[in-house]
Design a protein around this motif. Structure first.
Motif, mmCIF file in Angstrom:
data_model
loop_
_atom_site.group_PDB
_atom_site.id
_atom_site.type_symbol
_atom_site.label_atom_id
_atom_site.label_comp_id
_atom_site.label_asym_id
_atom_site.label_seq_id
_atom_site.Cartn_x
_atom_site.Cartn_y
_atom_site.Cartn_z
ATOM 1 N N MET A 1 0.841 -1.209 -0.159
ATOM 2 C CA MET A 1 0.076 -0.052 0.090
ATOM 3 C C MET A 1 0.864 1.126 -0.047
ATOM 4 O O MET A 1 2.043 1.230 0.392
ATOM 5 N N LYS A 2 0.385 2.278 -0.574
ATOM 6 C CA LYS A 2 0.948 3.675 -0.633
ATOM 7 C C LYS A 2 0.372 4.551 0.491
ATOM 8 O O LYS A 2 -0.842 4.752 0.377
ATOM 9 N N THR A 3 1.043 4.971 1.262
ATOM 10 C CA THR A 3 0.715 6.046 2.293
ATOM 11 C C THR A 3 0.975 7.477 2.575
ATOM 12 O O THR A 3 2.286 7.761 1.819
ATOM 13 N N ILE A 4 0.142 8.348 3.009
ATOM 14 C CA ILE A 4 0.460 9.760 2.954
ATOM 15 C C ILE A 4 0.701 10.028 4.507
ATOM 16 O O ILE A 4 -0.390 9.494 5.163
ATOM 17 N N LEU A 5 1.427 10.745 4.974
ATOM 18 C CA LEU A 5 1.428 10.887 6.563
ATOM 19 C C LEU A 5 1.883 12.399 6.585
ATOM 20 O O LEU A 5 2.844 13.061 6.190
ATOM 21 N N PHE A 6 0.783 12.979 7.325
ATOM 22 C CA PHE A 6 1.019 14.365 7.814
ATOM 23 C C PHE A 6 1.261 14.618 9.397
ATOM 24 O O PHE A 6 0.551 13.717 10.343
ATOM 25 N N VAL B 1 5.930 5.532 1.712
ATOM 26 C CA VAL B 1 5.319 6.519 2.659
ATOM 27 C C VAL B 1 5.768 8.193 2.014
ATOM 28 O O VAL B 1 7.074 8.482 1.938
ATOM 29 N N LEU B 2 4.685 8.958 1.793
ATOM 30 C CA LEU B 2 5.012 10.310 1.666
ATOM 31 C C LEU B 2 4.571 11.151 2.586
ATOM 32 O O LEU B 2 3.698 11.203 3.021
ATOM 33 N N SER B 3 5.637 11.715 3.274
ATOM 34 C CA SER B 3 5.660 12.599 4.431
ATOM 35 C C SER B 3 5.261 13.980 3.809
ATOM 36 O O SER B 3 6.285 14.781 3.078
ATOM 37 N N VAL B 4 4.269 14.624 4.238
ATOM 38 C CA VAL B 4 4.060 16.079 3.940
ATOM 39 C C VAL B 4 3.891 16.840 5.036
ATOM 40 O O VAL B 4 3.521 16.616 6.053
ATOM 41 N N LEU C 1 7.237 2.016 7.855
ATOM 42 C CA LEU C 1 8.526 1.679 7.346
ATOM 43 C C LEU C 1 8.882 0.148 7.531
ATOM 44 O O LEU C 1 9.497 -0.426 6.642
ATOM 45 N N LEU C 2 8.182 -0.172 8.624
ATOM 46 C CA LEU C 2 8.596 -1.549 9.020
ATOM 47 C C LEU C 2 7.817 -2.463 8.241
ATOM 48 O O LEU C 2 7.964 -3.832 8.337
ATOM 49 N N ALA C 3 6.430 -2.112 8.137
ATOM 50 C CA ALA C 3 5.499 -3.051 7.323
ATOM 51 C C ALA C 3 5.840 -3.478 6.013
ATOM 52 O O ALA C 3 5.991 -2.708 5.221
ATOM 53 N N ASP C 4 5.691 -4.774 5.629
ATOM 54 C CA ASP C 4 6.098 -5.323 4.725
ATOM 55 C C ASP C 4 5.237 -4.948 3.137
ATOM 56 O O ASP C 4 5.527 -5.023 2.212
#
Length: 220
Positions: free
Chosen positions: A1-6, A29-32, A21-24
């Motif tokens: 999965m692709k995730t965004i993190l605020f 992870v896109l940090s905004v 980052l640990l999850a297979d």
């Protein structure tokens, strides 16, 4: 999965980033945010902006994601309602509405707080604003989950931005460790929050508003 993190520089966001980052099954992870994270990882990409109030200029970069973990937040201490609402409500809903347009099948998880006022009519300002934020998020065409943690114990090196708060957490570490075990209704951990966010994205459970007991159960 692709995730965004605020909010990846905050205590909760640090924990969520670590678990992503640990999850297979997390591939990106896109940090905004406004501040560089100061770390690298093959999965991690940063989108640095001078302000988060208007993301329309980078809207195309938020398309095609499976989940957004919204961990931004401020204390209401010393703030008037208009300013607190701008940061807590306007910013959050602006991001969520944009995600609903660009990634309409995604899961949006919002970190709220224990004691939030869903009626929006109570005497406590922050609880009313958080309540309206939750209510309006739940009307959007997203798989929305609201996390209402109480006390959160930092794990794995995470901690608040403010030096005084970091020292306070360190001094109280033995007490807070005991508290998460003895009072699970009122306390959880950054580790549990991050794992629970990933789990609701994977499983889409029917309960949309989750307190400490549910967060800890899902994050175990």
């Amino acid at each position: 999965m692709k995730t965004i993190l605020f909010g990846a520089t905050g205590m909760v966001g640090q924990g969520v980033l670590r678990e992503c980052l640990l999850a297979d099954d997390v591939t990106e992870v896109l940090s905004v945010g406004r501040t560089p994270l100061g770390r690298t990882d093959p999965k991690l990409r940063e989108l640095l902006l001078p302000s988060l109030d208007d993301l329309t200029t980078v809207a195309d970069q938020l398309a095609g994601y499976d989940a957004c973990f919204f961990c931004l937040g401020v204390s209401s201490v010393g703030m008037d309602e208009a300013e607190y609402r701008r940061i807590t409500y306007d910013l959050t809903l602006g991001v969520a509405r944009l995600l609903a347009e660009r990634s309409p099948n995604s899961t949006f998880t919002y970190v709220s707080g224990q004691g939030t006022d869903s009626s929006e009519q109570g005497s406590t300002m922050w609880a009313r604003v958080k309540g309206k934020t939750e209510n309006d998020l739940l009307t959007l065409p997203l798989q929305t989950y609201v996390f209402r943690p109480g006390f959160i114990r930092p794990m794995n090196g995470e901690g608040p931005k403010t030096a005084a708060f970091r020292w306070g957490y360190r001094l109280l570490a033995p007490v807070t460790k005991l508290g998460t075990r003895v009072f699970p209704k009122y306390a959880t951990t950054t580790e549990a929050v991050g794992r629970a966010m990933l789990r609701v994205t994977r499983e889409n459970p029917p309960t949309r508003v989750l307190g400490n007991p549910e967060i800890t159960r899902l994050g175990t």
